[in-house]
Design a protein around this motif. Structure first.
Motif, PDB file in Angstrom:
ATOM      1  N   ALA A  35     -15.404 -44.875 -68.393  1.00 39.15           N
ATOM      2  CA  ALA A  35     -14.594 -46.002 -67.924  1.00 39.15           C
ATOM      3  C   ALA A  35     -13.540 -45.542 -66.925  1.00 39.15           C
ATOM      4  O   ALA A  35     -13.347 -46.152 -65.869  1.00 39.15           O
ATOM      5  N   ASP A  36     -12.863 -44.453 -67.245  1.00 38.86           N
ATOM      6  CA  ASP A  36     -11.831 -43.901 -66.366  1.00 38.86           C
ATOM      7  C   ASP A  36     -12.397 -43.567 -64.996  1.00 38.86           C
ATOM      8  O   ASP A  36     -11.887 -44.005 -63.967  1.00 38.86           O
ATOM      9  N   ARG A  37     -13.496 -42.801 -64.980  1.00 39.29           N
ATOM     10  CA  ARG A  37     -14.046 -42.355 -63.701  1.00 39.29           C
ATOM     11  C   ARG A  37     -14.625 -43.519 -62.894  1.00 39.29           C
ATOM     12  O   ARG A  37     -14.433 -43.595 -61.668  1.00 39.29           O
ATOM     13  N   LEU A  38     -15.342 -44.429 -63.556  1.00 41.38           N
ATOM     14  CA  LEU A  38     -15.945 -45.549 -62.838  1.00 41.38           C
ATOM     15  C   LEU A  38     -14.884 -46.476 -62.239  1.00 41.38           C
ATOM     16  O   LEU A  38     -14.983 -46.883 -61.079  1.00 41.38           O
ATOM     17  N   ASP A  39     -13.867 -46.811 -63.038  1.00 43.53           N
ATOM     18  CA  ASP A  39     -12.838 -47.727 -62.547  1.00 43.53           C
ATOM     19  C   ASP A  39     -12.094 -47.104 -61.371  1.00 43.53           C
ATOM     20  O   ASP A  39     -11.926 -47.733 -60.318  1.00 43.53           O
ATOM     21  N   GLY A  40     -11.659 -45.849 -61.517  1.00 46.71           N
ATOM     22  CA  GLY A  40     -10.958 -45.190 -60.420  1.00 46.71           C
ATOM     23  C   GLY A  40     -11.822 -45.011 -59.190  1.00 46.71           C
ATOM     24  O   GLY A  40     -11.344 -45.126 -58.052  1.00 46.71           O
ATOM     25  N   TRP A  41     -13.112 -44.760 -59.388  1.00 42.69           N
ATOM     26  CA  TRP A  41     -14.043 -44.585 -58.267  1.00 42.69           C
ATOM     27  C   TRP A  41     -14.268 -45.907 -57.536  1.00 42.69           C
ATOM     28  O   TRP A  41     -14.274 -45.947 -56.294  1.00 42.69           O
ATOM     29  N   LEU A  42     -14.451 -47.000 -58.285  1.00 42.29           N
ATOM     30  CA  LEU A  42     -14.641 -48.303 -57.647  1.00 42.29           C
ATOM     31  C   LEU A  42     -13.430 -48.694 -56.805  1.00 42.29           C
ATOM     32  O   LEU A  42     -13.563 -49.369 -55.771  1.00 42.29           O
ATOM     33  N   TRP A  43     -12.250 -48.259 -57.228  1.00 41.62           N
ATOM     34  CA  TRP A  43     -11.023 -48.556 -56.497  1.00 41.62           C
ATOM     35  C   TRP A  43     -10.729 -47.513 -55.412  1.00 41.62           C
ATOM     36  O   TRP A  43      -9.650 -47.545 -54.804  1.00 41.62           O
ATOM     37  N   HIS A  44     -11.663 -46.586 -55.185  1.00 37.53           N
ATOM     38  CA  HIS A  44     -11.508 -45.558 -54.151  1.00 37.53           C
ATOM     39  C   HIS A  44     -10.311 -44.653 -54.424  1.00 37.53           C
ATOM     40  O   HIS A  44      -9.725 -44.087 -53.491  1.00 37.53           O
ATOM     41  N   ARG A  45      -9.975 -44.491 -55.714  1.00 37.13           N
ATOM     42  CA  ARG A  45      -8.902 -43.568 -56.095  1.00 37.13           C
ATOM     43  C   ARG A  45      -9.460 -42.207 -56.511  1.00 37.13           C
ATOM     44  O   ARG A  45      -8.754 -41.212 -56.430  1.00 37.13           O
ATOM     45  N   TYR A  46     -10.673 -42.162 -56.983  1.00 35.23           N
ATOM     46  CA  TYR A  46     -11.336 -40.929 -57.385  1.00 35.23           C
ATOM     47  C   TYR A  46     -12.514 -40.658 -56.460  1.00 35.23           C
ATOM     48  O   TYR A  46     -13.127 -41.591 -55.919  1.00 35.23           O
ATOM     49  N   ASP A  47     -12.865 -39.372 -56.341  1.00 35.31           N
ATOM     50  CA  ASP A  47     -14.135 -39.043 -55.697  1.00 35.31           C
ATOM     51  C   ASP A  47     -15.264 -39.267 -56.701  1.00 35.31           C
ATOM     52  O   ASP A  47     -15.040 -39.838 -57.772  1.00 35.31           O
ATOM     53  N   ASP A  48     -16.457 -38.819 -56.369  1.00 32.28           N
ATOM     54  CA  ASP A  48     -17.607 -39.129 -57.236  1.00 32.28           C
ATOM     55  C   ASP A  48     -17.838 -38.105 -58.340  1.00 32.28           C
ATOM     56  O   ASP A  48     -18.900 -38.106 -58.963  1.00 32.28           O
ATOM     57  N   THR A  49     -16.836 -37.269 -58.605  1.00 28.60           N
ATOM     58  CA  THR A  49     -16.950 -36.355 -59.742  1.00 28.60           C
ATOM     59  C   THR A  49     -17.137 -37.156 -61.027  1.00 28.60           C
ATOM     60  O   THR A  49     -16.368 -38.076 -61.314  1.00 28.60           O
ATOM     61  N   GLY A  50     -18.183 -36.833 -61.783  1.00 25.30           N
ATOM     62  CA  GLY A  50     -18.453 -37.545 -63.032  1.00 25.30           C
ATOM     63  C   GLY A  50     -19.244 -38.821 -62.867  1.00 25.30           C
ATOM     64  O   GLY A  50     -19.547 -39.488 -63.858  1.00 25.30           O
ATOM     65  N   ILE A  51     -19.611 -39.164 -61.635  1.00 20.65           N
ATOM     66  CA  ILE A  51     -20.403 -40.370 -61.371  1.00 20.65           C
ATOM     67  C   ILE A  51     -21.854 -39.950 -61.101  1.00 20.65           C
ATOM     68  O   ILE A  51     -22.110 -39.085 -60.258  1.00 20.65           O
ATOM     69  N   THR A  52     -22.772 -40.554 -61.820  1.00 18.81           N
ATOM     70  CA  THR A  52     -24.200 -40.291 -61.638  1.00 18.81           C
ATOM     71  C   THR A  52     -24.860 -41.529 -61.048  1.00 18.81           C
ATOM     72  O   THR A  52     -24.640 -42.646 -61.538  1.00 18.81           O
ATOM     73  N   VAL A  53     -25.643 -41.336 -59.991  1.00 18.28           N
ATOM     74  CA  VAL A  53     -26.335 -42.445 -59.330  1.00 18.28           C
ATOM     75  C   VAL A  53     -27.828 -42.128 -59.321  1.00 18.28           C
ATOM     76  O   VAL A  53     -28.252 -41.107 -58.773  1.00 18.28           O
ATOM     77  N   GLU A  54     -28.625 -43.003 -59.935  1.00 19.40           N
ATOM     78  CA  GLU A  54     -30.065 -42.779 -60.044  1.00 19.40           C
ATOM     79  C   GLU A  54     -30.815 -44.057 -59.703  1.00 19.40           C
ATOM     80  O   GLU A  54     -30.410 -45.143 -60.129  1.00 19.40           O
ATOM     81  N   GLY A  55     -31.897 -43.915 -58.949  1.00 21.36           N
ATOM     82  CA  GLY A  55     -32.732 -45.082 -58.676  1.00 21.36           C
ATOM     83  C   GLY A  55     -33.244 -45.115 -57.254  1.00 21.36           C
ATOM     84  O   GLY A  55     -33.286 -44.105 -56.544  1.00 21.36           O
ATOM     85  N   ASP A  56     -33.598 -46.307 -56.832  1.00 24.96           N
ATOM     86  CA  ASP A  56     -34.250 -46.542 -55.555  1.00 24.96           C
ATOM     87  C   ASP A  56     -33.296 -46.256 -54.388  1.00 24.96           C
ATOM     88  O   ASP A  56     -32.174 -46.788 -54.356  1.00 24.96           O
ATOM     89  N   PRO A  57     -33.702 -45.423 -53.415  1.00 29.80           N
ATOM     90  CA  PRO A  57     -32.817 -45.105 -52.288  1.00 29.80           C
ATOM     91  C   PRO A  57     -32.378 -46.340 -51.499  1.00 29.80           C
ATOM     92  O   PRO A  57     -31.236 -46.396 -51.018  1.00 29.80           O
ATOM     93  N   HIS A  58     -33.266 -47.314 -51.351  1.00 31.19           N
ATOM     94  CA  HIS A  58     -32.886 -48.531 -50.621  1.00 31.19           C
ATOM     95  C   HIS A  58     -31.807 -49.300 -51.371  1.00 31.19           C
ATOM     96  O   HIS A  58     -30.834 -49.775 -50.761  1.00 31.19           O
ATOM     97  N   ALA A  59     -31.939 -49.408 -52.694  1.00 27.48           N
ATOM     98  CA  ALA A  59     -30.917 -50.091 -53.490  1.00 27.48           C
ATOM     99  C   ALA A  59     -29.593 -49.331 -53.423  1.00 27.48           C
ATOM    100  O   ALA A  59     -28.519 -49.949 -53.355  1.00 27.48           O
ATOM    101  N   ARG A  60     -29.668 -48.013 -53.417  1.00 22.67           N
ATOM    102  CA  ARG A  60     -28.448 -47.204 -53.292  1.00 22.67           C
ATOM    103  C   ARG A  60     -27.757 -47.493 -51.957  1.00 22.67           C
ATOM    104  O   ARG A  60     -26.532 -47.695 -51.910  1.00 22.67           O
ATOM    105  N   GLU A  61     -28.515 -47.497 -50.884  1.00 26.12           N
ATOM    106  CA  GLU A  61     -27.936 -47.766 -49.565  1.00 26.12           C
ATOM    107  C   GLU A  61     -27.278 -49.143 -49.532  1.00 26.12           C
ATOM    108  O   GLU A  61     -26.167 -49.302 -49.007  1.00 26.12           O
ATOM    109  N   ARG A  62     -27.954 -50.136 -50.110  1.00 24.43           N
ATOM    110  CA  ARG A  62     -27.414 -51.494 -50.109  1.00 24.43           C
ATOM    111  C   ARG A  62     -26.158 -51.585 -50.969  1.00 24.43           C
ATOM    112  O   ARG A  62     -25.172 -52.237 -50.595  1.00 24.43           O
ATOM    113  N   ALA A  63     -26.189 -50.959 -52.148  1.00 28.09           N
ATOM    114  CA  ALA A  63     -25.028 -51.015 -53.041  1.00 28.09           C
ATOM    115  C   ALA A  63     -23.825 -50.316 -52.423  1.00 28.09           C
ATOM    116  O   ALA A  63     -22.698 -50.827 -52.462  1.00 28.09           O
TER     117      ALA A  63
END
Length: 267
Positions: free
Chosen positions: A230-258
């Motif tokens: 929760a800490d890492r995701l909330d801070g990351w969504l607000w552009h306060r944290y870098d992507d340390t602790g954030i895992t992104v998995e799935g379709d490259p096109h969906a990633r680009e769009r998101a």
């Protein structure tokens, strides 16, 4: 996701605002705020002072639209900025504590359900939380965001800050779904990707801008899964944290769009 109760939001406003002021009091006044690089520590203090002064006005004059609100004059001395913050905060939490969250009150949201004092309870708990983190980043002393408030903040950031849909625009959904998986509370927030099109009242046009809106679990596997505490995701969504602790998995096109949505500024 089930939101927190309003008494809990009020307690978080008090607690996070107190920590905010404590950190800034010990911080050099000209220290830069890394997450808001155009501000120094005193600018940050004045910003939250003005925010809480404004929302005190909204709650105290409800349900009137705050067209007669006048921005306060910023004092030159830092001690006077602090004194204004202390007074604005005291007035703000006193007004909230005396208000019924169900009372009709103005908000900038386009949703009818948000035209109540309860919108202010929730939004300002997260406003105080994120600016507390800003203060700690300026001081070089960041501490984790409280788990339950941050988990609620993941939903609030995606639904209210990224997902606001003004009445002059439309959202055109596409069959692309993102699951934001909050690993330490075993909860998820789902988003559907699409585009935003609309014309602002001043005539500014927006055509097929990448967009995303919170939806219920669609009952099918996600095209993209974004995971973190929760800490890492909330801070990351607000552009306060870098992507340390954030895992992104799935379709490259969906990633680009998101990421085309998530890289947009929110304030």
């Amino acid at each position: 996701m089930t939101r927190l109760d309003d008494a809990t939001y009020l307690e978080h406003i008090r607690r996070e605002s107190a920590r905010f002021a404590q950190v800034l009091a010990a911080c050099p006044p000209d220290a830069r705020v890394p997450s808001c690089p155009e501000w120094d520590a005193t600018d940050l203090w004045w910003h939250l002072a003005g925010v809480q002064d404004f929302w005190h006005h909204v709650v105290s004059t409800r349900p009137t639209v705050p067209e007669d609100y006048e921005d306060p004059q910023r004092p030159e001395e830092r001690d006077a900025v602090r004194a204004f913050f202390d007074d604005a905060h005291r007035r703000f939490v006193t007004a909230l504590a005396a208000a019924d969250p169900a009372d009709h009150a103005w908000s900038w949201s386009s949703r009818d359900a948000d035209q109540c004092v309860g919108f202010t309870f929730r939004r300002q708990a997260h406003e105080a939380l994120i600016h507390r983190l800003d203060a700690e980043l300026a001081a070089g002393t960041p501490t984790p965001l409280p788990t339950e408030l941050a988990a609620d903040g993941v939903h609030e950031a995606l639904d209210t800050m990224y997902g606001e849909l003004p009445d002059w625009g439309r959202f055109d959904p596409e069959p692309l779904f993102v699951e934001y998986r909050i690993t330490d509370v075993d909860r998820s927030v789902w988003g559907q990707l699409g585009t935003f099109t609309g014309t602002e009242p001043d005539g500014t046009e927006h055509v097929a801008i990448p967009d995303q809106h919170v939806v219920d679990d669609p009952g099918r596997p996600a095209d993209l899964v974004v995971s973190g505490t929760a800490d890492r995701l909330d801070g990351w969504l607000w552009h306060r944290y870098d992507d340390t602790g954030i895992t992104v998995e799935g379709d490259p096109h969906a990633r680009e769009r998101a990421f085309a949505v998530l890289e947009q500024p929110i304030d």
